[in-house]
Design a protein around this motif. Structure first.
Motif, PDB file in Angstrom:
ATOM      1  N   LEU A 144      -2.136   0.777   5.396  1.00 18.88           N
ATOM      2  CA  LEU A 144      -0.817   1.721   5.434  1.00 18.88           C
ATOM      3  C   LEU A 144       0.312   1.216   6.845  1.00 18.88           C
ATOM      4  CD1 LEU A 144      -1.665   5.179   4.135  1.00 18.88           C
ATOM      5  CD2 LEU A 144      -0.358   3.144   2.925  1.00 18.88           C
ATOM      6  N   TRP A 189      -8.091   2.287   4.372  1.00 20.21           N
ATOM      7  CA  TRP A 189      -6.813   2.533   3.438  1.00 20.21           C
ATOM      8  C   TRP A 189      -5.865   2.669   4.556  1.00 20.21           C
ATOM      9  CZ3 TRP A 189      -3.860   1.994  -0.518  1.00 20.21           C
ATOM     10  CH2 TRP A 189      -2.674   2.848  -0.605  1.00 20.21           C
ATOM     11  N   ALA A 200       0.839   4.107  -2.816  1.00 21.74           N
ATOM     12  CA  ALA A 200       0.622   5.317  -2.490  1.00 21.74           C
ATOM     13  C   ALA A 200       1.467   6.616  -2.916  1.00 21.74           C
ATOM     14  CB  ALA A 200       0.370   5.738  -0.914  1.00 21.74           C
ATOM     15  N   PHE A 217     -10.772   6.870   4.364  1.00 21.38           N
ATOM     16  CA  PHE A 217      -9.433   6.753   4.751  1.00 21.38           C
ATOM     17  C   PHE A 217      -9.296   5.612   5.869  1.00 21.38           C
ATOM     18  CE2 PHE A 217      -9.306  11.111   2.914  1.00 21.38           C
ATOM     19  CZ  PHE A 217      -8.135  11.315   2.573  1.00 21.38           C
ATOM     20  N   SER A 244       0.641  -1.273   0.082  1.00 18.47           N
ATOM     21  CA  SER A 244      -0.035  -0.004  -0.032  1.00 18.47           C
ATOM     22  C   SER A 244       0.973   1.189   0.066  1.00 18.47           C
ATOM     23  CB  SER A 244      -0.830   0.253   1.313  1.00 18.47           C
ATOM     24  OG  SER A 244      -1.695  -1.163   1.015  1.00 18.47           O
ATOM     25  N   PRO A 278      -6.206   4.319  -2.470  1.00 16.84           N
ATOM     26  CA  PRO A 278      -6.079   5.534  -1.680  1.00 16.84           C
ATOM     27  C   PRO A 278      -7.124   6.376  -1.916  1.00 16.84           C
ATOM     28  CG  PRO A 278      -4.350   5.553  -3.261  1.00 16.84           C
ATOM     29  CD  PRO A 278      -4.992   3.966  -3.381  1.00 16.84           C
TER      30      PRO A 278
END
Length: 317
Positions: A286, A282, A76, A279, A72, A270
């Motif tokens: 992360l 996601w 991103a 968010f 991830s 993202p």
């Protein structure tokens, strides 16, 4: 910028095969003024520098194990670069050769999923991505590459890939296998009220009995809080938190009786700065090494995995 996004696989048998596809791709980017990035092994970097000659100075080289460190986060960072360049009227051009060796099955699966999701995430960026795959890789890895790339590059020709699968369909295929049950040794916390203070204290107490680094503990606490909050708001009781250790990993699982809709996205993309987004999940991806999600009539399970540092064996005197 009028270029359309492209994501191609370059299967190759040897150095000559590799260079026949890679060099024209890179020189086209150099000539166009693209930001040209090569992510590969040191050996491949050497042969590419030699083949490009002085033009190699216009290329950024990054070692593959460094670049492909976290699915991830890599997605991103690369997407952010592509968006910024698009705003400047330029194009991101990446020759990215994934590092497959030394990865466990779950990590390989997540990188294969990223290869599929790239086709959605980068669709509006105009980026050009070429992924070399040596034919000596395990057959399953090569076969997956044909399912996650819309086109195959042969020499200087891009051909439609008949094995290509819709990215969201492919992602769902990655989650077809049921998760194994939590082991009997797993510690359990039944969550009956939204008391996040005691939840964090319970997670901290367990994690500090493991080799988990302090900074990773803080990431875990944020991730668990997000997942449990999501279960409390959108799931259904009972909500159960379990934790256990596996070789090289700390595992934290949140399970409830709720069901997620298929269009939830599972936090794989993202959120865009100029549009709505989720968010929460996601951010969880992360923060953790691997996130596994299963949802259906039997409820929803979110399993968070964080890598543990190796602990040297103590040798008795």
């Amino acid at each position: 910028m009028s270029e359309t996004f492209s994501h191609r696989v370059l299967p190759y048998d040897g150095v000559d095969d590799f260079l026949a596809g890679a060099v024209p791709f890179l020189t086209a980017g150099i000539d166009a003024g693209d930001r040209v990035l090569v992510v590969t092994s040191l050996g491949s970097e050497v042969v590419l520098r030699d083949a490009l000659g002085p033009a190699a100075g216009e290329v950024e080289f990054v070692e593959a194990n460094q670049w492909y460190a976290h699915p991830s986060r890599t997605l991103a960072d690369c997407l952010g670069d592509a968006d910024r360049l698009r705003e400047q009227g330029r194009r991101l051009r990446v020759l990215g050769e994934p590092a497959w060796t030394g990865r466990g099955p779950l990590e390989v699966l997540e990188w294969q999923r990223v290869e599929a999701i790239v086709n959605v995430a980068f669709a509006e960026t105009g980026a050009a991505i070429l992924c070399p795959y040596a034919r000596t890789l395990p057959a399953g890895v090569v076969a997956a590459a044909r399912r996650t790339h819309p086109e195959t590059l042969r020499g200087d020709q891009a051909l439609d890939n008949p094995s290509y699968v819709d990215p969201w369909t492919y992602s769902a295929m990655c989650d077809q296998e049921a998760l194994p049950d939590a082991p009997a040794r797993a510690e359990r916390l039944d969550i009956v009220r939204p008391d996040l203070f005691w939840l964090r204290a319970w997670v901290t107490d367990y994690a500090r009995r493991t080799p988990l680094a302090e900074e990773d503990l803080q990431r875990l606490l944020v991730a668990v809080t997000e997942v449990v909050t999501n279960a409390l708001r959108h799931g259904a009781p009972p909500i159960v938190l379990r934790m256990w250790m596996e070789p090289g990993e700390l595992v934290c699982e949140v399970k409830d009786d709720g069901f997620w809709t298929e269009n939830s996205g599972f936090g794989l993309l993202p959120p865009r700065a100029d549009g709505p987004g989720r968010f929460g999940l996601w951010a969880v991806r992360l923060l953790c090494s691997i996130v596994q999600i299963r949802t259906g009539n039997g409820g929803t399970t979110v399993r968070l995995r964080l890598g543990l540092p190796s602990v040297p064996a103590v040798v008795g005197v």
